[in-house]
Design an enzyme around this catalytic site. Structure first.
Site, PDB file in Angstrom:
ATOM      1  CG  ASP A  72      -1.977  -1.195   1.161  1.00 57.21           C
ATOM      2  OD1 ASP A  72      -2.153  -1.698   0.001  1.00 57.21           O
ATOM      3  OD2 ASP A  72      -2.135  -1.856   2.476  1.00 57.21           O
ATOM      4  CE  LYS A 131       2.356  -2.503  -4.268  1.00 55.67           C
ATOM      5  NZ  LYS A 131       1.867  -2.057  -2.933  1.00 55.67           N
ATOM      6  N   GLY A 134      -4.546  -4.360  -3.940  1.00 58.69           N
ATOM      7  CA  GLY A 134      -5.588  -3.202  -4.176  1.00 58.69           C
ATOM      8  C   GLY A 134      -4.776  -2.026  -4.523  1.00 58.69           C
ATOM      9  CG  HIS A 135      -1.915  -2.254  -6.918  1.00 54.77           C
ATOM     10  ND1 HIS A 135      -1.252  -2.745  -7.859  1.00 54.77           N
ATOM     11  CD2 HIS A 135      -1.496  -2.915  -5.891  1.00 54.77           C
ATOM     12  CE1 HIS A 135      -0.445  -3.741  -7.229  1.00 54.77           C
ATOM     13  NE2 HIS A 135      -0.590  -3.677  -5.902  1.00 54.77           N
ATOM     14  CD  GLN A 141       0.669  -8.736  -2.483  1.00 57.29           C
ATOM     15  OE1 GLN A 141       1.241  -9.656  -3.332  1.00 57.29           O
ATOM     16  NE2 GLN A 141      -0.682  -8.552  -2.818  1.00 57.29           N
TER      17      GLN A 141
HETATM   18  P1  GDP Z   1      -0.663   0.267  -3.566  1.00 61.07           P
HETATM   19  O1  GDP Z   1      -1.180  -0.860  -3.289  1.00 61.07           O
HETATM   20  O2  GDP Z   1       0.752   0.331  -3.412  1.00 61.07           O
HETATM   21  O3  GDP Z   1      -0.989   0.482  -5.156  1.00 61.07           O
HETATM   22  O4  GDP Z   1      -1.572   1.479  -2.618  1.00 61.07           O
HETATM   23  P2  GDP Z   1      -2.962   1.561  -2.337  1.00 61.07           P
HETATM   24  O5  GDP Z   1      -3.677   2.238  -3.478  1.00 61.07           O
HETATM   25  O6  GDP Z   1      -3.504   0.350  -1.585  1.00 61.07           O
HETATM   26  O7  GDP Z   1      -2.887   2.687  -1.130  1.00 61.07           O
HETATM   27  C1  GDP Z   1      -2.221   4.079  -1.463  1.00 61.07           C
HETATM   28  C2  GDP Z   1      -3.516   5.006  -1.120  1.00 61.07           C
HETATM   29  O8  GDP Z   1      -2.851   6.266  -0.942  1.00 61.07           O
HETATM   30  C3  GDP Z   1      -4.493   5.114  -2.147  1.00 61.07           C
HETATM   31  O9  GDP Z   1      -5.729   5.480  -1.675  1.00 61.07           O
HETATM   32  C4  GDP Z   1      -3.981   6.107  -3.040  1.00 61.07           C
HETATM   33  O10 GDP Z   1      -4.829   7.152  -3.645  1.00 61.07           O
HETATM   34  C5  GDP Z   1      -3.431   7.206  -2.150  1.00 61.07           C
HETATM   35  N1  GDP Z   1      -2.050   8.063  -2.506  1.00 61.07           N
HETATM   36  C6  GDP Z   1      -1.098   7.475  -3.146  1.00 61.07           C
HETATM   37  N2  GDP Z   1      -0.164   8.409  -3.323  1.00 61.07           N
HETATM   38  C7  GDP Z   1      -0.466   9.646  -2.530  1.00 61.07           C
HETATM   39  C8  GDP Z   1      -0.150  10.767  -1.910  1.00 61.07           C
HETATM   40  O11 GDP Z   1       1.099  11.191  -2.492  1.00 61.07           O
HETATM   41  N3  GDP Z   1      -0.685  11.441  -1.137  1.00 61.07           N
HETATM   42  C9  GDP Z   1      -2.019  11.082  -0.595  1.00 61.07           C
HETATM   43  N4  GDP Z   1      -2.745  11.793   0.280  1.00 61.07           N
HETATM   44  N5  GDP Z   1      -2.373  10.026  -1.153  1.00 61.07           N
HETATM   45  C10 GDP Z   1      -1.882   9.313  -2.048  1.00 61.07           C
HETATM   46  P1  IMO Z   2      -0.976  -4.126  -2.204  1.00 64.11           P
HETATM   47  O1  IMO Z   2      -0.433  -4.766  -3.496  1.00 64.11           O
HETATM   48  C1  IMO Z   2      -1.132  -4.718   2.136  1.00 64.11           C
HETATM   49  C2  IMO Z   2      -1.155  -8.612   3.458  1.00 64.11           C
HETATM   50  C3  IMO Z   2      -2.430  -8.881   4.306  1.00 64.11           C
HETATM   51  C4  IMO Z   2      -1.848  -9.988   5.429  1.00 64.11           C
HETATM   52  C5  IMO Z   2      -0.601 -10.615   4.908  1.00 64.11           C
HETATM   53  C6  IMO Z   2      -0.936 -11.933   4.118  1.00 64.11           C
HETATM   54  O2  IMO Z   2      -2.286  -3.503  -2.250  1.00 64.11           O
HETATM   55  O3  IMO Z   2       0.138  -3.343  -1.597  1.00 64.11           O
HETATM   56  P2  IMO Z   2      -2.462 -12.557   2.118  1.00 64.11           P
HETATM   57  O4  IMO Z   2      -3.994 -12.349   1.849  1.00 64.11           O
HETATM   58  O5  IMO Z   2      -1.420 -12.058   0.879  1.00 64.11           O
HETATM   59  O6  IMO Z   2      -2.125 -14.314   2.468  1.00 64.11           O
HETATM   60  O7  IMO Z   2      -2.218 -11.878   3.392  1.00 64.11           O
HETATM   61  O8  IMO Z   2      -0.175  -9.861   3.688  1.00 64.11           O
HETATM   62  N1  IMO Z   2      -1.408  -8.139   2.470  1.00 64.11           N
HETATM   63  C7  IMO Z   2      -1.097  -6.863   2.048  1.00 64.11           C
HETATM   64  N2  IMO Z   2      -1.193  -5.825   2.670  1.00 64.11           N
HETATM   65  N3  IMO Z   2      -1.366  -4.556   0.655  1.00 64.11           N
HETATM   66  C8  IMO Z   2      -1.436  -5.513   0.188  1.00 64.11           C
HETATM   67  O9  IMO Z   2      -1.266  -5.553  -1.274  1.00 64.11           O
HETATM   68  C9  IMO Z   2      -1.495  -6.837   0.637  1.00 64.11           C
HETATM   69  N4  IMO Z   2      -1.602  -8.063   0.134  1.00 64.11           N
HETATM   70  C10 IMO Z   2      -1.610  -8.846   1.299  1.00 64.11           C
HETATM   71  O10 IMO Z   2      -3.046  -8.171   5.080  1.00 64.11           O
HETATM   72  O11 IMO Z   2      -1.097  -9.260   6.630  1.00 64.11           O
HETATM   73 MG    MG Z   3      -2.740  -1.623  -1.918  1.00 58.54          MG
END
Ligand code: GDP
Ligand code: IMO
Ligand code: MG
Length: 425
Positions: free
Chosen positions: A13, A16, A40-41, A224
Site C-alpha cells: 500500500d 504503487k 488493491g492498487h 504487496q
Molecule cells: P498500492 O497498493 O501500493 O497501490 O497502494 P494503495 O492504492 O493500496 O494505497 C495507497 C493510497 O494512497 C491510495 O488511496 C492512493 O490513492 C493514495 N495515495 C497515493 N499517493 C498519495 C499521495 O502522495 N498522497 C495522498 N494523500 N494519497 C496518496
Molecule cells: P498491495 O499490492 C497490504 C497482507 C495481509 C496479511 C498478509 C498475508 O495493495 O500493496 P495474504 O492475503 O496475502 O495471504 O495476506 O499480507 N497483504 C497486504 N497488505 N497491501 C497488500 O497488497 C497486501 N496483500 C496482502 O494484510 O497481513
Molecule cells: Mg494496496
C-alpha cells in the site's frame, strides 16, 4: 528500450498503483509478476478513482498493453469482476490484456481454506485478505495446482479437480467442520470461465521477450511489499509470494540480464495491514490521526491500516534486497500539519544499537526504535510542482531520507491524483 521494475518497499500500500499509472503514459507494456486479488492498487485522475486487484495499473492508458504473468494466482471471479468494472467505466481492454497460460488458478477451496484457517483458534492468525492466496501457492509448490493451460482439456481438468477436491473435502470436513464441495459444479464453473478468458490467454514470457528484442519499454509491477516477501519479509507474517524485484524475473519469465532499473515505492511514513511486528507503530492517538489524514483503509478489505513513523532501517534493508536505484516517495502531504516528524535510524536490541534488519521474529518483536526528530513544515505541499518550491523543512526531511537510505528520491507524490507529483532529478 527499458525494462524497469516498480516494487513496494515496505508492507504494501505504498502507492504503487499511482506510480505505475503515472509512469505508464509512454510505456508499451505493464506486466504484473506475483500475488493475486489480495492486492488493491489505487489510481486517481480527473476526479475518477479505480481500484485494481489483478489487472496491471497501466490499463488506464489506452495505448498500453497489460500482462498478467505466470507468477500471479488468478481468481476467475475477481478477474471477471474487474474486467466488467473497467468495461462499465468505458475502458476498452480488448487486444491489450494478456494472461499467462502458466498462471495458477485460485479455486473455491483455496478461499475456503484461507478463511477457515484464519478463524480457527488453534492456528496462527496472519490477518490475510482471505482471498485464497496462501493455499493457492501451497498447491503450486506441492505440484497439485491447476494452471490456466489445464482448462484447455476437460479430462485433464476433471482428473486434477477430482483428486484435489477429494483431499480438500477431507480437510474442510474433518479439520474445519465445513460443508463438502461439489466437484462437478466446480468443473462446469471453470470451463465456463475458460470460454470467457480464452481471448486473453497466451505465452506471456515469449510475448515479453519478443517485445524486449523489439526495443519496447516495459514496466514490471509488483504487488504487496518487500516486508511481506515470503523469503525476506517478517516471516511468518508475510504473503505467500516474492514481491521483491527478483520476483519479476521468475514471475514473468524474463532473464535477469534484461532489467534496467528498480524504483522502490515508499511512503513518507509506514503502514501495515494484518498481524505481525511493526517497530515504529504509533500509539493509538497518533495512529488514528494519521489514518484519517492519509485515509489509511485497505483498498481490498477496507480494514484500518496500522500506521507508524518512517523506518530507515527497514528502508535500507529494502533498498539492498531489491537493488533500488531510486525512490518514489509518496504521501508526503499527509505529514503537512505535523509539528515534528520522527524517523527510526536504528533499533535497540539487548542493550545494543543495530542498523541491520533482524531475521528472527522474536528479535523483530523486541526491537525498540531509536529516533531522530525533524521539525515539521506545517504548510500545504499538495499543489507544489517542483522540489525547490517545497517548504525548507520538507526538503530537509526528504534529503535526510536520501542520506539515511543511501538512495536518491526521483519522484515525490503529494496527493493521490496523477498531477500531484514532483519529479526530482
Ligand atoms: P498500492 O497498493 O501500493 O497501490 O497502494 P494503495 O492504492 O493500496 O494505497 C495507497 C493510497 O494512497 C491510495 O488511496 C492512493 O490513492 C493514495 N495515495 C497515493 N499517493 C498519495 C499521495 O502522495 N498522497 C495522498 N494523500 N494519497 C496518496
Ligand atoms: P498491495 O499490492 C497490504 C497482507 C495481509 C496479511 C498478509 C498475508 O495493495 O500493496 P495474504 O492475503 O496475502 O495471504 O495476506 O499480507 N497483504 C497486504 N497488505 N497491501 C497488500 O497488497 C497486501 N496483500 C496482502 O494484510 O497481513
Ligand atoms: Mg494496496
Amino acid at each position: 528500450m527499458s525494462v524497469d521494475i516498480i516494487v513496494g518497499a515496505q508492507w504494501g500500500d505504498e502507492g504503487k498503483g499511482k506510480i505505475v499509472d503515472l509512469l505508464s503514459k509512454d510505456i508499451d507494456i505493464v506486466a504484473r509478476y506475483q500475488g493475486g486479488a489480495n492486492a488493491g492498487h489505487t489510481v486517481v485522475f480527473d476526479d475518477k478513482k479505480f481500484i485494481l486487484h489483478l489487472i496491471p495499473s497501466g490499463i488506464l492508458h489506452e495505448s498500453t498493453v497489460c500482462v498478467i504473468g505466470n507468477g500471479v494466482v488468478i481468481d476467475p471471479v475477481a478477474l471477471m469482476e474487474e474486467i466488467d468494472m473497467l468495461k462499465s467505466k468505458g475502458i476498452d481492454i480488448e487486444g491489450r490484456l494478456f494472461i499467462s497460460h502458466c498462471a495458477h488458478l485460485i479455486m473455491p477451496y483455496h478461499k475456503m481454506l484461507d478463511q477457515a484457517k484464519e478463524s480457527n483458534e488453534a492456528e496462527l492468525k496472519i490477518g490475510t485478505t482471505g482471498r485464497g492466496i496462501g493455499p493457492a501457492y501451497v498447491d503450486k509448490f506441492s505440484r497439485s495446482g491447476v494452471r490456466i493451460v489445464d482448462l484447455l482439456d476437460r479430462q485433464t481438468l476433471a482428473d486434477k479437480l477430482q483428486r484435489n477436491i477429494k483431499q480438500k473435502n477431507e480437510i474442510l470436513k474433518k479439520i474445519y467442520q465445513k460443508d463438502e464441495l461439489d466437484t462437478d459444479k466446480i468443473i462446469e464453473e471453470y470451463l465456463a470461465f475458460d470460454r470467457l478468458v480464452d481471448p486473453y490467454i497466451t505465452d506471456t514470457s515469449r510475448y515479453l521477450n519478443q517485445a524486449i528484442a523489439a526495443g519496447k519499454n516495459i514496466i514490471c509491477e509488483g504487488a504487496q511489499g518487500t516486508l511481506l516477501d515470503v523469503d525476506f519479509g517478517t516471516y511468518p507474517f508475510v504473503t505467500s509470494s516474492n514481491p521483491i524485484s527478483g520476483g519479476a524475473a521468475i514471475g514473468l519469465g524474463i532473464g535477469p540480464t534484461k532489467f534496467d532499473r528498480v524504483i522502490g515505492v515508499v511512503k513518507a511514513y509506514t503502514t501495515r495491514v494484518g498481524e505481525g511486528p511493526f517497530p515504529t507503530e504509533f500509539d493509538q492517538t497518533t495512529s488514528n490521526q494519521i489514518r484519517s489524514l492519509g485515509d489509511e483503509f485497505g483498498a481490498t478489505t477496507g480494514r484500518p491500516r496500522r500506521c507508524g513513523w518512517f523506518d530507515a532501517v527497514l528502508a535500507n534493508y529494502s533498498a539492498q534486497i531489491n537493488g533500488i536505484d531510486s525512490w518514489a516517495l509518496t504521501k508526503l502531504d499527509v505529514l503537512d500539519t505535523l509539528e515534528e516528524i520522527k524517523v527510526c535510524v536504528a533499533y535497540e536490541l539487548d542493550g545494543k544499537r543495530h542498523t541491520s534488519f533482524p531475521a528472527s521474529l522474536q528479535k523483530m518483536q523486541a526491537a525498540q526504535p531509536l529516533y531522530e526528530t525533524f521539525p515539521g513544515w506545517q504548510a500545504q505541499t499538495s499543489g507544489i510542482k517542483n522540489f525547490a518550491a517545497l517548504p525548507e523543512n520538507a526538503r530537509k526531511y526528504i534529503n535526510a531520507i536520501e542520506q539515511l537510505t543511501n538512495t536518491p528520491v526521483s519522484i515525490l507524490s503529494v496527493g493521490s491524483s496523477r498531477d500531484a507529483t514532483i519529479f526530482k532529478s
